[in-house]
Design a protein around this motif. Structure first.
Motif, mmCIF file in Angstrom:
data_model
loop_
_atom_site.group_PDB
_atom_site.id
_atom_site.type_symbol
_atom_site.label_atom_id
_atom_site.label_comp_id
_atom_site.label_asym_id
_atom_site.label_seq_id
_atom_site.Cartn_x
_atom_site.Cartn_y
_atom_site.Cartn_z
ATOM 1 N N HIS A 53 1.012 -1.422 0.014
ATOM 2 C CA HIS A 53 -0.130 0.063 0.130
ATOM 3 C C HIS A 53 0.716 1.296 0.020
ATOM 4 C CE1 HIS A 53 -3.462 -2.399 0.629
ATOM 5 N NE2 HIS A 53 -3.091 -2.870 1.758
ATOM 6 N N THR A 54 0.261 2.428 -0.257
ATOM 7 C CA THR A 54 0.742 3.772 0.110
ATOM 8 C C THR A 54 0.574 4.068 1.529
ATOM 9 O OG1 THR A 54 -1.224 5.032 -0.409
ATOM 10 C CG2 THR A 54 0.374 4.596 -2.300
ATOM 11 N N THR A 55 1.242 4.896 2.050
ATOM 12 C CA THR A 55 0.934 5.387 3.460
ATOM 13 C C THR A 55 -0.411 5.876 3.420
ATOM 14 O OG1 THR A 55 3.380 5.921 3.516
ATOM 15 C CG2 THR A 55 1.803 6.568 5.491
ATOM 16 N N ASP A 56 -0.821 6.704 2.305
ATOM 17 C CA ASP A 56 -1.987 7.361 2.194
ATOM 18 C C ASP A 56 -3.085 6.311 2.643
ATOM 19 O OD1 ASP A 56 -0.763 9.451 1.240
ATOM 20 O OD2 ASP A 56 -0.825 8.626 -0.564
ATOM 21 N N GLY A 172 3.794 25.444 4.149
ATOM 22 C CA GLY A 172 4.203 25.721 2.614
ATOM 23 C C GLY A 172 3.319 24.331 1.954
ATOM 24 N N VAL A 173 3.566 24.466 0.573
ATOM 25 C CA VAL A 173 3.054 23.550 -0.295
ATOM 26 C C VAL A 173 4.085 22.828 -1.286
ATOM 27 C CG1 VAL A 173 1.220 23.052 -1.906
ATOM 28 C CG2 VAL A 173 0.630 24.740 -0.241
ATOM 29 N N VAL A 174 4.280 21.420 -0.705
ATOM 30 C CA VAL A 174 5.415 20.989 -1.841
ATOM 31 C C VAL A 174 4.747 20.325 -3.096
ATOM 32 C CG1 VAL A 174 6.997 20.309 0.399
ATOM 33 C CG2 VAL A 174 5.209 18.694 -0.712
ATOM 34 N N GLY A 175 3.517 20.414 -3.200
ATOM 35 C CA GLY A 175 2.879 19.712 -4.487
ATOM 36 C C GLY A 175 2.632 18.120 -4.155
ATOM 37 N N GLU A 176 3.002 17.363 -4.995
ATOM 38 C CA GLU A 176 2.881 16.104 -4.775
ATOM 39 C C GLU A 176 3.556 15.615 -3.665
ATOM 40 O OE1 GLU A 176 1.294 12.116 -5.487
ATOM 41 O OE2 GLU A 176 0.618 14.366 -5.902
ATOM 42 N N GLU A 201 -2.861 11.344 -2.544
ATOM 43 C CA GLU A 201 -3.788 11.255 -1.216
ATOM 44 C C GLU A 201 -5.282 11.115 -1.604
ATOM 45 O OE1 GLU A 201 -2.555 13.494 2.395
ATOM 46 O OE2 GLU A 201 -1.266 14.507 0.900
ATOM 47 N N ARG A 202 -5.610 11.714 -2.688
ATOM 48 C CA ARG A 202 -7.121 11.501 -3.043
ATOM 49 C C ARG A 202 -7.214 10.368 -3.968
ATOM 50 N NH1 ARG A 202 -9.068 16.174 -1.312
ATOM 51 N NH2 ARG A 202 -7.824 18.070 -0.973
ATOM 52 N N ARG A 203 -6.395 9.938 -4.773
ATOM 53 C CA ARG A 203 -6.546 8.749 -5.682
ATOM 54 C C ARG A 203 -6.610 7.589 -4.725
ATOM 55 N NH1 ARG A 203 -6.874 6.793 -10.725
ATOM 56 N NH2 ARG A 203 -5.434 4.914 -11.270
ATOM 57 N N TYR A 204 -5.342 7.383 -4.130
ATOM 58 C CA TYR A 204 -5.160 6.169 -3.190
ATOM 59 C C TYR A 204 -5.763 6.250 -1.881
ATOM 60 C CZ TYR A 204 -2.302 5.436 -7.456
ATOM 61 O OH TYR A 204 -1.808 5.292 -8.619
ATOM 62 N N GLY A 205 -5.782 7.271 -1.406
ATOM 63 C CA GLY A 205 -6.351 7.440 0.278
ATOM 64 C C GLY A 205 -7.626 7.744 0.289
ATOM 65 N N GLY A 206 -8.307 8.071 -1.221
ATOM 66 C CA GLY A 206 -9.567 8.655 -1.097
ATOM 67 C C GLY A 206 -10.107 9.566 -0.358
ATOM 68 N N VAL A 207 -9.230 10.851 -0.113
ATOM 69 C CA VAL A 207 -9.557 11.921 0.539
ATOM 70 C C VAL A 207 -10.402 12.817 -0.520
ATOM 71 C CG1 VAL A 207 -8.640 14.150 1.560
ATOM 72 C CG2 VAL A 207 -7.233 11.925 1.628
ATOM 73 N N PRO A 208 -11.633 13.214 0.012
ATOM 74 C CA PRO A 208 -12.454 13.936 -0.970
ATOM 75 C C PRO A 208 -11.838 15.454 -1.207
ATOM 76 C CG PRO A 208 -13.495 13.044 1.210
ATOM 77 C CD PRO A 208 -12.254 12.968 1.432
#
Length: 260
Positions: A53-56, A172-176, A201-208
């Motif tokens: 898995h990813t951590t997400d 800050g915002v690092v992006g990906e 995070e949104r694709r694999y972690g399902g964050v809305p």
């Protein structure tokens, strides 16, 4: 929310207060690093992945499904997820970010700059990590708490943090790899850390779409809750009712600042 002692926080009571104040729809969770994998595996009702898995995804198993999940480096895909939480070295190969050239960045220089910008847990101190619903008390105390919230909920949470002992927050915002902006930074620095969850995070972690993420220590979350209670007594609470863009603002402002 009751504080059991100077150093011990009633986690279940804290979550109840948060849900009452912010009407959160996503489970507030805790995250904890372990120097020994055996200590992670000893957590009551711990689940261990049977896939990569990813951590997400691991985080969302706790936040979306209510599971208590533990991982080691072997459970995670690639060095990126591992390195952010200190389970893989941040060596020259990792810093080069070759996999991201032509994907997230146009040049090798850009990929390296992004890797160097990530806040990560130093390698060599930990073997495992666990996540669990905060109210369960299975990670007592967790290193950090993770709160998913809409922008409207999040600003009230931030206002609560700033009610006493004010400080300006600069994030800050690092992006990906935005997990480095949230749990990576919070685990590394101990400071409240806000992020815009990234594509992974949104694709694999399902964050809305509508959710942001705040990572912060339990004592900071308790402080924010006390601040939000004080704000609520002043009539400043969630949900924030729209006043009307064409209405005379003086009546509304007069409610908040009547005695000023």
């Amino acid at each position: 929310m009751q504080q059991q002692s100077e150093d011990r926080i009633d986690l279940a009571g804290l979550v109840a207060d948060l849900n009452s104040l912010l009407r959160l729809k996503t489970t507030v969770i805790g995250m904890k690093l372990f120097a020994r994998a055996a200590d992670m595996e000893a957590i009551p009702k711990i689940r261990r992945p049977n896939a990569i898995h990813t951590t997400d995804q691991i985080v969302s198993m706790a936040a979306r499904l209510g599971w208590t999940v533990g991982i080691t480096a072997d459970d995670l895909v690639g060095a990126q997820c591992r390195a952010v939480i200190g389970l893989a070295p941040q060596d020259d190969k990792w810093l080069a970010g070759e996999n991201y050239v032509g994907v997230w960045h146009g040049t090798a220089e850009d990929a390296r700059k992004r890797q160097e910008a990530l806040d990560v847990v130093p390698f060599g101190h930990y073997q495992a990590l666990a996540v669990s619903p905060l109210a369960s008390g299975r990670l007592d105390p967790p290193d950090i708490c993770l709160v998913y919230a809409t922008p409207g909920q999040m600003i009230i949470l931030i206002n609560g943090l700033q009610y006493t002992g004010y400080k300006k927050f600069e994030w800050g915002v690092v992006g990906e790899t935005a997990c480095a902006d949230s749990w990576g930074r919070a685990l590394k620095t101990g400071e409240p850390s806000l992020s815009l969850p990234c594509y992974a995070e949104r694709r694999y972690g399902g964050v809305p779409d509508e959710e942001m993420l705040m990572a912060l220590k339990p004592e900071h979350l308790a402080k924010a809750t006390l601040g939000m209670k004080a704000l609520a007594k002043n009539g400043l609470r969630y949900p924030i009712p729209p006043y009307g863009i064409q209405s005379d603002v003086r009546a509304g402002m007069g409610v908040s600042y009547a005695k000023k």
